[in-house]
Design an enzyme around this catalytic site. Structure first.
Site, PDB file in Angstrom:
ATOM      1  N   LYS A  23       0.846  -1.159   0.046  1.00 58.64           N
ATOM      2  CA  LYS A  23       0.047   0.039   0.027  1.00 58.64           C
ATOM      3  C   LYS A  23       0.807   1.378  -0.017  1.00 58.64           C
ATOM      4  O   LYS A  23       0.631   2.221  -0.808  1.00 58.64           O
ATOM      5  CB  LYS A  23      -0.891   0.159   1.148  1.00 58.64           C
ATOM      6  CG  LYS A  23      -1.909   1.272   1.213  1.00 58.64           C
ATOM      7  CD  LYS A  23      -3.071   0.616   2.054  1.00 58.64           C
ATOM      8  CE  LYS A  23      -3.115   0.597   3.399  1.00 58.64           C
ATOM      9  NZ  LYS A  23      -2.765   1.704   4.138  1.00 58.64           N
ATOM     10  N   SER A  24       1.920   1.112   0.629  1.00 55.47           N
ATOM     11  CA  SER A  24       2.886   2.641   0.881  1.00 55.47           C
ATOM     12  C   SER A  24       3.383   2.565  -0.448  1.00 55.47           C
ATOM     13  O   SER A  24       3.361   3.796  -1.065  1.00 55.47           O
ATOM     14  CB  SER A  24       3.805   2.136   2.033  1.00 55.47           C
ATOM     15  OG  SER A  24       3.162   2.244   3.209  1.00 55.47           O
ATOM     16  N   ARG A  28       2.929   5.905  -3.235  1.00 57.82           N
ATOM     17  CA  ARG A  28       3.957   6.752  -3.697  1.00 57.82           C
ATOM     18  C   ARG A  28       4.253   6.539  -5.237  1.00 57.82           C
ATOM     19  O   ARG A  28       4.664   7.680  -5.992  1.00 57.82           O
ATOM     20  CB  ARG A  28       5.181   6.320  -2.883  1.00 57.82           C
ATOM     21  CG  ARG A  28       5.060   6.842  -1.633  1.00 57.82           C
ATOM     22  CD  ARG A  28       6.050   5.915  -0.825  1.00 57.82           C
ATOM     23  NE  ARG A  28       6.212   6.324   0.836  1.00 57.82           N
ATOM     24  CZ  ARG A  28       5.393   6.343   1.796  1.00 57.82           C
ATOM     25  NH1 ARG A  28       4.327   5.711   1.616  1.00 57.82           N
ATOM     26  NH2 ARG A  28       5.488   6.732   2.914  1.00 57.82           N
ATOM     27  N   ASP A 317       2.188  -1.368  11.652  1.00 58.15           N
ATOM     28  CA  ASP A 317       0.933  -1.836  11.268  1.00 58.15           C
ATOM     29  C   ASP A 317       0.618  -3.395  11.677  1.00 58.15           C
ATOM     30  O   ASP A 317      -0.501  -3.805  11.200  1.00 58.15           O
ATOM     31  CB  ASP A 317       0.813  -1.686   9.568  1.00 58.15           C
ATOM     32  CG  ASP A 317       0.554  -0.072   9.382  1.00 58.15           C
ATOM     33  OD1 ASP A 317       0.314   0.602  10.154  1.00 58.15           O
ATOM     34  OD2 ASP A 317       1.176   0.323   8.121  1.00 58.15           O
ATOM     35  N   LYS A 344      -4.242   5.575  14.849  1.00 56.87           N
ATOM     36  CA  LYS A 344      -4.209   4.752  13.523  1.00 56.87           C
ATOM     37  C   LYS A 344      -5.572   4.662  12.964  1.00 56.87           C
ATOM     38  O   LYS A 344      -6.579   5.773  13.354  1.00 56.87           O
ATOM     39  CB  LYS A 344      -3.769   3.281  13.442  1.00 56.87           C
ATOM     40  CG  LYS A 344      -2.391   3.141  13.836  1.00 56.87           C
ATOM     41  CD  LYS A 344      -1.278   3.827  12.814  1.00 56.87           C
ATOM     42  CE  LYS A 344      -0.057   4.041  13.106  1.00 56.87           C
ATOM     43  NZ  LYS A 344       0.893   4.754  12.029  1.00 56.87           N
TER      44      LYS A 344
HETATM   45  C1  S3P Z   1       2.717   4.605   6.373  1.00 57.58           C
HETATM   46  C2  S3P Z   1       3.287   5.053   7.441  1.00 57.58           C
HETATM   47  C3  S3P Z   1       2.739   4.628   8.884  1.00 57.58           C
HETATM   48  C4  S3P Z   1       1.852   3.421   8.788  1.00 57.58           C
HETATM   49  C5  S3P Z   1       0.828   3.557   7.273  1.00 57.58           C
HETATM   50  C6  S3P Z   1       1.520   3.618   6.258  1.00 57.58           C
HETATM   51  C7  S3P Z   1       3.168   5.184   4.997  1.00 57.58           C
HETATM   52  O1  S3P Z   1       1.975   5.554   9.504  1.00 57.58           O
HETATM   53  O2  S3P Z   1       1.022   3.226   9.774  1.00 57.58           O
HETATM   54  O3  S3P Z   1      -0.079   2.537   7.333  1.00 57.58           O
HETATM   55  O4  S3P Z   1       2.875   4.604   3.910  1.00 57.58           O
HETATM   56  O5  S3P Z   1       3.895   6.244   5.207  1.00 57.58           O
HETATM   57  P1  S3P Z   1       2.658   6.644  10.331  1.00 57.58           P
HETATM   58  O6  S3P Z   1       3.636   7.559   9.499  1.00 57.58           O
HETATM   59  O7  S3P Z   1       1.750   7.623  10.909  1.00 57.58           O
HETATM   60  O8  S3P Z   1       3.704   5.894  11.491  1.00 57.58           O
END
Ligand code: S3P
Length: 436
Positions: A23-24, A28, A317, A344
């Site tokens: 997902k991240s 991006r 996560d 979250k």
């Molecule tokens: C993410 C960063 C994390 C994570 C989120 C995805 C990201 O959050 O919990 O699911 O893609 O940069 P935080 O930056 O709030 O820790």
């Protein structure tokens, strides 16, 4: 309509599977592909609702994006200065990542914009990005209480900052790096502990220079992003449910192909291995600048541990899943230093504490984590609080429960793992979806 998961007790997990894209990295790749010059081809994209919200936002800003089609996207990038003013509010749905990353990018644009979200996102803290962006000269405001919607007006030029982040957050770091593309001077961000570094890796992949020195990352404006091909690996955060399920259910063996194992994401592997899990990494390789492997997980008898706080941001996560493992491990597991879990998609400490108690697990909630006494899971009804990861974690608890587990409010599983039910069922989980 709201979905419920009904999990009938027992079973084991077996098979060779692929899990959806990270997902991240999917967010991006849409963001950087849109800002690049030329045509970017993405494959392996997560077609979850969160990523679809990001795609819709860039389309609304004039970017031509074809797909997604079986994980493929074609993005005709408009360059760093080619975005156009959207004609409506940008709806980020459930996605904190989309909202926080876009807040930085949009602060540097010459047009106004407004970012909104669903009920969960509308209660999440945004001052963590608004404060440093304001220091850079951004014109950005929140609702009372520091929550969305975010209203952004064109700034009279952003200026670089040196920012010491008060919390370990990849979203805050990435927000500021995106704003820094438009700020005069060199912006440096220092993190209190390592967090996922996909933004840094991907910026470099698009040809944009960054410098890093330990926990400090710096970026200057004046360069450009050049279109590239992005291959998104499977999401270890989605694999987490199957890693835990296969570890706890006797006689299980699951092979998960093509999982991203970036060292800023593999806290779950350390933690479960310390608890006694049997996890093997095969075919380690690098794809698109990110380490990838196939994971083989076999059942093991787990024991409780005090989770090293240094591992918390690296598994941030995965705690819903890890706490299910703790519930069936022998002895006590202690989670501390994890107060970020309270902000979250739900308050994950409270949601897990309530859910575990409801299914007969002995826990003690603390301000920054919880203590779990491992034992026999009974069964019962759990409210996921509309949080995808809470829903999927409790689904795996059914593998070892005495009686049925009913999980309420599971619609948001589609934000990160649209095919969770069919994949889990194909591996052996006794899951039924009830549409109410
Ligand atoms: C993410 C960063 C994390 C994570 C989120 C995805 C990201 O959050 O919990 O699911 O893609 O940069 P935080 O930056 O709030 O820790």
């Amino acid at each position: 309509m709201s979905k419920r998961f009904k999990i009938s007790p027992g079973g084991k997990l077996a098979g060779t599977i692929r899990i959806p894209g990270d997902k991240s990295m999917s967010h991006r790749s849409v963001i950087l592909g849109s800002l690049a010059e030329g045509v970017t081809h993405v494959s392996g994209l997560l077609e979850g609702e969160d990523v679809l919200a990001t795609i819709a936002a860039f389309r609304a800003m004039g970017v031509n994006i074809e797909g997604p089609d079986e994980g493929r996207l074609v993005i005709r990038g408009v360059g760093l200065h080619g975005l156009r003013q959207p004609q409506h509010d940008l709806d980020m749905g459930n996605s904190g990542t989309a909202m926080r990353l876009l807040s930085g990018l949009l602060s540097g644009q010459s047009f106004p914009s407004s970012l909104i979200g669903d009920k969960s996102l509308s209660s999440r803290p945004m001052r963590r990005v608004v404060h440093p962006l304001t220091e850079m000269g951004a014109q950005i405001s929140t609702a009372e209480g520091g929550t969305p919607p975010l209203q952004i007006r064109p700034a009279d030029g952003l200026r670089a900052i040196n920012y010491q982040m008060p919390m370990a957050s990849a979203q805050v770091k990435s927000c500021l790096l995106l704003a820094a593309l438009y700020a005069e001077g060199k912006t440096c961000v220092t993190e209190p502990a390592p967090t996922r570094d996909h933004t840094e890796r991907m910026l470099r992949g698009f040809g944009y220079p960054l410098s890093s020195d330990g926990s400090r990352i710096c970026l200057e404006p004046g360069f450009r992003l050049t279109a590239t091909d992005m291959v998104v690996p499977g999401d270890i955060s989605s694999a987490a449910f199957f890693i835990v399920g296969a570890s706890i259910a006797p006689n299980s063996r699951v092979e998960i192909k093509n999982v991203g194992i970036n060292p800023t994401r593999t806290g779950i592997l350390f933690i479960l291995k310390q608890m006694g899990a049997d996890i093997e990494l095969k075919n380690e390789r690098t794809v698109g600048g990110e380490p990838v492997a196939d994971l083989v997980i076999q059942s093991a008898s787990l024991h409780g541990i005090h989770i090293d706080e240094a591992h918390v941001p690296l598994a941030i996560d995965e705690f819903p899943a890890i706490l299910i493992a703790a519930a069936v491990a022998s002895g006590e597991t202690i989670l501390s230093g994890a107060e970020e879990l309270r902000v979250k998609e739900s308050d994950r400490i409270a949601a897990m504490a309530r859910g575990l108690t409801n299914i007969g697990v002995d826990i003690t909630e603390t301000a920054d984590g919880m203590r779990v006494q491992g034992g026999q899971i009974q069964g019962g009804t759990v409210d996921s609080q509309g949080d995808h990861r809470i829903a999927m974690a409790f689904a795996m608890a059914g593998l070892l429960s005495n009686t049925e587990i009913m999980i309420e409010d599971c619609d948001n599983v589609a934000t990160s793992f649209p095919d969770f039910q069919s994949l889990a069922e194909s591996c052996g989980l006794n899951i039924t979806v009830i549409n109410q």
